[in-house]
Scaffold this motif. Structure first.
Motif, PDB file in Angstrom:
ATOM      1  N   LEU A 187       0.817  -1.217   0.000  1.00 13.89           N
ATOM      2  CA  LEU A 187       0.000   0.000   0.000  1.00 13.89           C
ATOM      3  C   LEU A 187       0.848   1.264   0.000  1.00 13.89           C
ATOM      4  O   LEU A 187       0.362   2.334  -0.364  1.00 13.89           O
ATOM      5  N   GLU A 188       2.118   1.140   0.378  1.00 14.04           N
ATOM      6  CA  GLU A 188       3.032   2.289   0.301  1.00 14.04           C
ATOM      7  C   GLU A 188       3.036   2.877  -1.112  1.00 14.04           C
ATOM      8  O   GLU A 188       3.119   4.089  -1.295  1.00 14.04           O
ATOM      9  N   ASP A 189       2.924   2.016  -2.109  1.00  9.22           N
ATOM     10  CA  ASP A 189       2.956   2.455  -3.504  1.00  9.22           C
ATOM     11  C   ASP A 189       1.731   3.277  -3.898  1.00  9.22           C
ATOM     12  O   ASP A 189       1.727   3.900  -4.964  1.00  9.22           O
ATOM     13  N   TYR A 190       0.702   3.262  -3.058  1.00  9.39           N
ATOM     14  CA  TYR A 190      -0.564   3.926  -3.405  1.00  9.39           C
ATOM     15  C   TYR A 190      -0.933   5.028  -2.424  1.00  9.39           C
ATOM     16  O   TYR A 190      -2.071   5.494  -2.418  1.00  9.39           O
ATOM     17  N   ARG A 191       0.018   5.451  -1.607  1.00  9.29           N
ATOM     18  CA  ARG A 191      -0.249   6.554  -0.682  1.00  9.29           C
ATOM     19  C   ARG A 191      -0.342   7.864  -1.458  1.00  9.29           C
ATOM     20  O   ARG A 191       0.386   8.070  -2.418  1.00  9.29           O
ATOM     21  N   VAL A 192      -1.223   8.721  -1.019  1.00  9.68           N
ATOM     22  CA  VAL A 192      -1.344  10.038  -1.632  1.00  9.68           C
ATOM     23  C   VAL A 192      -0.156  10.870  -1.176  1.00  9.68           C
ATOM     24  O   VAL A 192       0.161  10.920   0.021  1.00  9.68           O
ATOM     25  N   LYS A 193       0.509  11.503  -2.124  1.00 12.36           N
ATOM     26  CA  LYS A 193       1.675  12.340  -1.809  1.00 12.36           C
ATOM     27  C   LYS A 193       1.360  13.796  -2.110  1.00 12.36           C
ATOM     28  O   LYS A 193       0.841  14.120  -3.173  1.00 12.36           O
ATOM     29  N   GLY A 194       1.689  14.647  -1.152  1.00 11.31           N
ATOM     30  CA  GLY A 194       1.462  16.069  -1.335  1.00 11.31           C
ATOM     31  C   GLY A 194       2.576  16.695  -2.161  1.00 11.31           C
ATOM     32  O   GLY A 194       3.647  16.121  -2.331  1.00 11.31           O
ATOM     33  N   SER A 195       2.328  17.898  -2.658  1.00 10.45           N
ATOM     34  CA  SER A 195       3.335  18.588  -3.472  1.00 10.45           C
ATOM     35  C   SER A 195       4.583  18.922  -2.656  1.00 10.45           C
ATOM     36  O   SER A 195       5.656  19.110  -3.208  1.00 10.45           O
TER      37      SER A 195
ATOM     38  N   GLY B 195       5.931  16.826  -0.612  1.00  8.30           N
ATOM     39  CA  GLY B 195       6.623  15.578  -0.321  1.00  8.30           C
ATOM     40  C   GLY B 195       6.046  14.780   0.836  1.00  8.30           C
ATOM     41  O   GLY B 195       6.486  13.670   1.100  1.00  8.30           O
ATOM     42  N   THR B 196       5.060  15.339   1.535  1.00 10.81           N
ATOM     43  CA  THR B 196       4.441  14.592   2.632  1.00 10.81           C
ATOM     44  C   THR B 196       3.591  13.458   2.065  1.00 10.81           C
ATOM     45  O   THR B 196       3.090  13.549   0.938  1.00 10.81           O
ATOM     46  N   VAL B 197       3.443  12.399   2.833  1.00 10.30           N
ATOM     47  CA  VAL B 197       2.593  11.279   2.403  1.00 10.30           C
ATOM     48  C   VAL B 197       1.429  11.136   3.363  1.00 10.30           C
ATOM     49  O   VAL B 197       1.567  11.376   4.567  1.00 10.30           O
ATOM     50  N   ALA B 198       0.292  10.744   2.817  1.00  9.13           N
ATOM     51  CA  ALA B 198      -0.909  10.567   3.629  1.00  9.13           C
ATOM     52  C   ALA B 198      -0.698   9.438   4.628  1.00  9.13           C
ATOM     53  O   ALA B 198      -0.032   8.448   4.332  1.00  9.13           O
TER      54      ALA B 198
END
Length: 117
Positions: free
Chosen positions: A11-19, A21-24
């Motif tokens: 699921l790491e591959d499908y985390r939403v990433k912010g502009s 660089g933060t990840v959901a």
């Protein structure tokens, strides 16, 4: 025996990433569950392998049942709860307890099936 990576969905591959660089830290909603199901090719992976490993990344705060419900709807309907749990293995790299939302999602999926059939 080392598993091939083809039957592992991280699921790491499908985390939403912010502009920035933060990840959901959450997986939420049916739309996101559907996106991950399609993008990961989950339904085809299930057909091809005896076991499928779902990796839950470190520092996840929440995965809601509706995400799991949409992610696993086809395979739970196909396999039923017991066979799904035998075939799908979960590996949590953090300390998030996914069992309760997963169980709730399975119950919801099977409840809808019995209401339809």
């Amino acid at each position: 025996m080392k598993l091939s990576n083809e039957n592992i969905i991280n699921l790491e591959d499908y985390r939403v990433k912010g502009s920035d660089g933060t990840v959901a830290k959450v997986f939420t909603g049916r739309d996101r569950g559907e996106y991950v199901r399609i993008a990961s090719n989950l339904d085809n992976i299930e057909k091809k392998y005896n076991t499928v490993t779902i990796v839950i990344p470190d520092n996840i705060y929440s995965i809601n049942p509706s995400f799991f419900e949409e992610l696993f709807v086809n395979v739970v309907l196909k396999l039923g709860a017991n066979e799904f749990r035998e075939k799908f293995k979960f590996e949590s790299h953090g300390n998030y307890n996914y069992e309760r939302p997963l169980s709730e999602a399975i119950i919801r999926i099977l409840r809808k099936k019995s209401a339809l059939g």
